[in-house]
Design a protein around this motif. Structure first.
Motif, PDB file in Angstrom:
ATOM      1  N   MET A 166      83.720  -8.949  -8.891  1.00 12.70           N
ATOM      2  CA  MET A 166      84.533  -7.950  -9.826  1.00 12.70           C
ATOM      3  C   MET A 166      83.859  -6.912 -10.481  1.00 12.70           C
ATOM      4  N   THR A 167      84.629  -5.782 -10.445  1.00 17.88           N
ATOM      5  CA  THR A 167      83.924  -4.668 -11.045  1.00 17.88           C
ATOM      6  C   THR A 167      84.800  -4.478 -12.605  1.00 17.88           C
ATOM      7  N   ILE A 168      84.068  -3.813 -13.853  1.00 17.20           N
ATOM      8  CA  ILE A 168      84.679  -3.325 -15.027  1.00 17.20           C
ATOM      9  C   ILE A 168      84.352  -1.505 -15.119  1.00 17.20           C
ATOM     10  N   THR A 169      85.456  -1.097 -15.249  1.00 11.90           N
ATOM     11  CA  THR A 169      85.390  -0.255 -15.022  1.00 11.90           C
ATOM     12  C   THR A 169      86.179   0.351 -16.858  1.00 11.90           C
ATOM     13  N   ILE A 170      85.441   1.148 -17.320  1.00 10.64           N
ATOM     14  CA  ILE A 170      86.075   1.610 -18.480  1.00 10.64           C
ATOM     15  C   ILE A 170      87.118   3.282 -18.610  1.00 10.64           C
ATOM     16  N   GLU A 171      88.326   2.987 -19.356  1.00  9.13           N
ATOM     17  CA  GLU A 171      89.154   4.026 -19.239  1.00  9.13           C
ATOM     18  C   GLU A 171      89.395   4.160 -20.367  1.00  9.13           C
ATOM     19  N   HIS A 172      89.487   5.797 -20.626  1.00  8.17           N
ATOM     20  CA  HIS A 172      90.571   5.408 -22.033  1.00  8.17           C
ATOM     21  C   HIS A 172      91.948   5.623 -22.634  1.00  8.17           C
ATOM     22  N   LEU A 173      92.691   5.577 -22.974  1.00 10.61           N
ATOM     23  CA  LEU A 173      94.091   5.305 -22.909  1.00 10.61           C
ATOM     24  C   LEU A 173      94.761   5.414 -24.018  1.00 10.61           C
ATOM     25  N   PRO A 174      95.587   6.329 -24.605  1.00 15.56           N
ATOM     26  CA  PRO A 174      95.589   6.529 -26.122  1.00 15.56           C
ATOM     27  C   PRO A 174      96.544   5.125 -26.643  1.00 15.56           C
ATOM     28  N   LEU A 175      96.158   6.106 -28.044  1.00 19.20           N
ATOM     29  CA  LEU A 175      96.107   4.624 -28.662  1.00 19.20           C
ATOM     30  C   LEU A 175      97.650   3.635 -28.228  1.00 19.20           C
ATOM     31  N   GLY A 176      98.468   5.079 -28.748  1.00 18.65           N
ATOM     32  CA  GLY A 176      99.825   4.699 -28.451  1.00 18.65           C
ATOM     33  C   GLY A 176     100.711   2.992 -27.203  1.00 18.65           C
ATOM     34  N   ASP A 177      99.174   3.753 -26.284  1.00 17.52           N
ATOM     35  CA  ASP A 177      99.710   2.434 -25.187  1.00 17.52           C
ATOM     36  C   ASP A 177      98.967   0.836 -25.239  1.00 17.52           C
ATOM     37  N   LEU A 178      98.331   0.888 -26.208  1.00 10.70           N
ATOM     38  CA  LEU A 178      98.010  -0.661 -26.274  1.00 10.70           C
ATOM     39  C   LEU A 178      98.805  -0.851 -27.678  1.00 10.70           C
ATOM     40  N   ILE A 179      98.713  -2.512 -27.028  1.00 11.47           N
ATOM     41  CA  ILE A 179      99.295  -3.579 -27.323  1.00 11.47           C
ATOM     42  C   ILE A 179      98.818  -4.763 -28.541  1.00 11.47           C
ATOM     43  N   PRO A 180      99.042  -5.570 -29.899  1.00  4.46           N
ATOM     44  CA  PRO A 180      98.268  -5.607 -30.885  1.00  4.46           C
ATOM     45  C   PRO A 180      99.084  -7.126 -30.138  1.00  4.46           C
ATOM     46  N   GLU A 231      91.273  -8.919 -26.599  1.00  2.00           N
ATOM     47  CA  GLU A 231      89.695  -8.933 -28.238  1.00  2.00           C
ATOM     48  C   GLU A 231      89.462  -6.996 -28.242  1.00  2.00           C
ATOM     49  N   GLY A 232      89.860  -6.425 -29.945  1.00  2.00           N
ATOM     50  CA  GLY A 232      89.180  -6.060 -30.087  1.00  2.00           C
ATOM     51  C   GLY A 232      89.984  -5.830 -31.022  1.00  2.00           C
ATOM     52  N   HIS A 233      90.958  -6.319 -31.619  1.00  2.00           N
ATOM     53  CA  HIS A 233      91.886  -6.111 -32.818  1.00  2.00           C
ATOM     54  C   HIS A 233      90.978  -5.748 -34.088  1.00  2.00           C
ATOM     55  N   GLY A 234      89.819  -4.912 -34.379  1.00  2.00           N
ATOM     56  CA  GLY A 234      89.274  -4.352 -35.651  1.00  2.00           C
ATOM     57  C   GLY A 234      89.433  -3.026 -35.115  1.00  2.00           C
ATOM     58  N   ARG A 235      88.922  -2.316 -33.757  1.00  2.00           N
ATOM     59  CA  ARG A 235      88.258  -1.652 -33.528  1.00  2.00           C
ATOM     60  C   ARG A 235      89.639  -0.828 -32.971  1.00  2.00           C
ATOM     61  N   LEU A 236      90.638  -1.674 -32.636  1.00  2.00           N
ATOM     62  CA  LEU A 236      92.122  -0.686 -32.861  1.00  2.00           C
ATOM     63  C   LEU A 236      93.018  -0.549 -34.175  1.00  2.00           C
ATOM     64  N   LEU A 237      92.427  -1.236 -35.432  1.00  2.00           N
ATOM     65  CA  LEU A 237      92.959  -0.985 -35.794  1.00  2.00           C
ATOM     66  C   LEU A 237      92.356  -0.136 -36.889  1.00  2.00           C
ATOM     67  N   ASN A 258      96.751 -13.288 -32.053  1.00  2.21           N
ATOM     68  CA  ASN A 258      95.473 -12.734 -33.034  1.00  2.21           C
ATOM     69  C   ASN A 258      95.959 -13.025 -34.268  1.00  2.21           C
ATOM     70  N   ALA A 259      94.729 -14.713 -34.281  1.00  2.62           N
ATOM     71  CA  ALA A 259      94.466 -15.430 -35.094  1.00  2.62           C
ATOM     72  C   ALA A 259      93.429 -14.577 -35.969  1.00  2.62           C
ATOM     73  N   ARG A 260      92.661 -13.752 -35.646  1.00  2.00           N
ATOM     74  CA  ARG A 260      91.524 -13.111 -37.296  1.00  2.00           C
ATOM     75  C   ARG A 260      92.588 -12.116 -37.283  1.00  2.00           C
ATOM     76  N   LYS A 261      92.172 -12.482 -39.227  1.00  2.00           N
ATOM     77  CA  LYS A 261      92.520 -11.497 -39.476  1.00  2.00           C
ATOM     78  C   LYS A 261      90.845 -10.364 -40.030  1.00  2.00           C
ATOM     79  N   HIS A 262      91.963  -8.946 -40.399  1.00  2.00           N
ATOM     80  CA  HIS A 262      90.996  -8.215 -40.933  1.00  2.00           C
ATOM     81  C   HIS A 262      91.674  -7.141 -41.932  1.00  2.00           C
TER      82      HIS A 262
END
Lengths: 173, 220
Positions: free
Chosen positions: A1-15, A55-61, A19-23
């Motif tokens: 399995m290969t994992i590649t890093i892509e760059h997506l516009p912020l608006g494309d990501l859905i929290p 995972e990465g809700h804190g980074r998204l915020l 998610n039980a982790r509070k920030h």
């Protein structure tokens, strides 16, 4: 399995709604400071099928706070629905379970301090060892708190009448 | 230029402070139950730990050097956080205070637990005498934690493995430890003489030492 890093516009990501982790603001600000100082080196993991954040809700915020246009992501497509839920939890939980080696940590912070590096950018306060360890301050006790180790209290067993030495702290000499 | 060491202050400790030190900075995470003398240690007015003396778990300890149980105590915990002053120095100061508070104490016994990687360097540096070889005893592994059988007995009223397996932890088992080195610090001249005799016997490999240590009731 290969994992590649892509760059997506912020608006494309859905929290993820589950998610039980509070920030809190302070936490998000700290992540934003870290990204601003060191770069966005830890991509956000998202579900390949629907772009929901795993995972990465804190980074998204933090990215929103920094008004970034795009963020680096890795798309995970090999996990089942249950595995995604499990991974979302364990990703945060594992970090909680590890401990700091305070000797090494103090040494590293001291070195950074000598290099005139802003200690706040490590996530630790400069007075971490006095404050953040949550250590209560204790004053001195007195002699009455202590047991006389060189005196023996002889007790008599109420059943057999035998005699024995008391070693208990609560019995007054 | 070498930085000066922080101001060292050693005084009586409350039970609360000593317990905090043990629970946070000592590998056992267990506060002894016997009668205790507890010293607190501060560097630049910051509490950095406790040194605790007690009567020890083994009532025959004193017999090793032919003394009564109220003449020998045990250094049961040295629970220190990050510190700059040497442990040997801290222990030496507490011994001086202990001598004044408990003038009847003639010797102190302590152990270096090899399971924790301790060989007794701090005792050697403080002129403690190593007496006998490794002291080995059996421990139980209860809920994955090494625990002394005596503690199990105190807690559940029995040391019986089948009972504990049935009622407490089905995975309990006996484990062999790496053993402990026993160190003695003589305070009185009488104790010093007796420890010297033991050390002489030890050097000569005398079987009487072995007998003494295996059967502490034997007179030295």
């Amino acid at each position: 399995m290969t994992i590649t890093i892509e760059h997506l516009p912020l608006g494309d990501l859905i929290p993820y709604i589950g998610n039980a982790r509070k920030h809190n603001d302070q936490n998000v600000s700290a992540i934003a400071s870290s990204i601003a100082e060191y770069g966005f080196n830890d991509p956000i993991a998202i579900n390949e099928r629907d772009n929901v954040v795993i995972e990465g809700h804190g980074r998204l915020l933090a990215a929103k706070k920094l008004r970034l246009e795009t963020v680096p992501v890795i798309k995970l497509g090999h996990l089942s629905e249950a595995q995604i839920k499990g991974y979302t939890l364990i990703h945060n939980r594992l970090a909680e379970k590890s401990e700091w080696d305070n000797d090494i940590l103090a040494n590293e912070l001291e070195k950074l301090n000598e290099m005139d590096f802003n200690i706040d950018l490590t996530g630790f306060d400069s007075d971490y060892f006095e404050k953040d360890l949550d250590q209560p301050s204790f004053g001195a006790g007195n002699e009455n708190d202590q047991g006389k180790l060189d005196s023996i209290k002889i007790l008599e067993c109420p059943k057999c009448g035998g005699h024995f030495e008391s070693k208990q702290a609560k019995i007054v000499d | 230029m070498k930085a000066s060491k922080p101001k060292l202050w050693i005084d009586w400790a409350t039970h609360e402070a000593a317990k905090y030190a043990v629970m946070n900075w000592h590998y056992s995470k267990t506060m002894p139950k016997s009668k205790l003398v507890k010293f607190g240690v501060w560097e630049n007015d910051i509490f950095i730990g406790a040194v605790i003396y007690g009567l020890g778990a083994n009532c025959n300890l004193s017999k090793i050097i032919g003394m009564e149980s109220n003449q020998v105590c045990e250094l049961v915990r040295v629970a220190l956080n990050k510190h700059e002053h040497a442990v040997t120095k801290i222990i030496a100061i507490t011994i001086n205070k202990l001598k004044i508070f408990c003038p009847g104490i003639e010797a102190i016994i302590s152990y270096a637990d090899r399971d924790q990687g301790h060989e007794g360097v701090i005792y050697q540096a403080g002129n403690w005498q190593k007496i006998g070889g490794l002291v080995t005893d059996e421990h139980y592994l209860l809920f994955g934690k090494k625990i002394h059988p005596k503690t199990v007995g105190d807690r559940y009223g029995t040391r019986s493995i089948p009972w504990i397996k049935k009622n407490v932890d089905p995975n309990i088992k006996k484990i062999k430890t790496k053993g402990k080195y026993r160190y003695i610090y003589p305070i009185s001249k009488r104790a010093k003489h007796r420890v010297d005799v033991l050390c002489d016997q030890q050097r000569k490999g005398s079987s009487s030492l072995t007998r003494t240590l295996q059967n502490p009731k034997t007179k030295t």
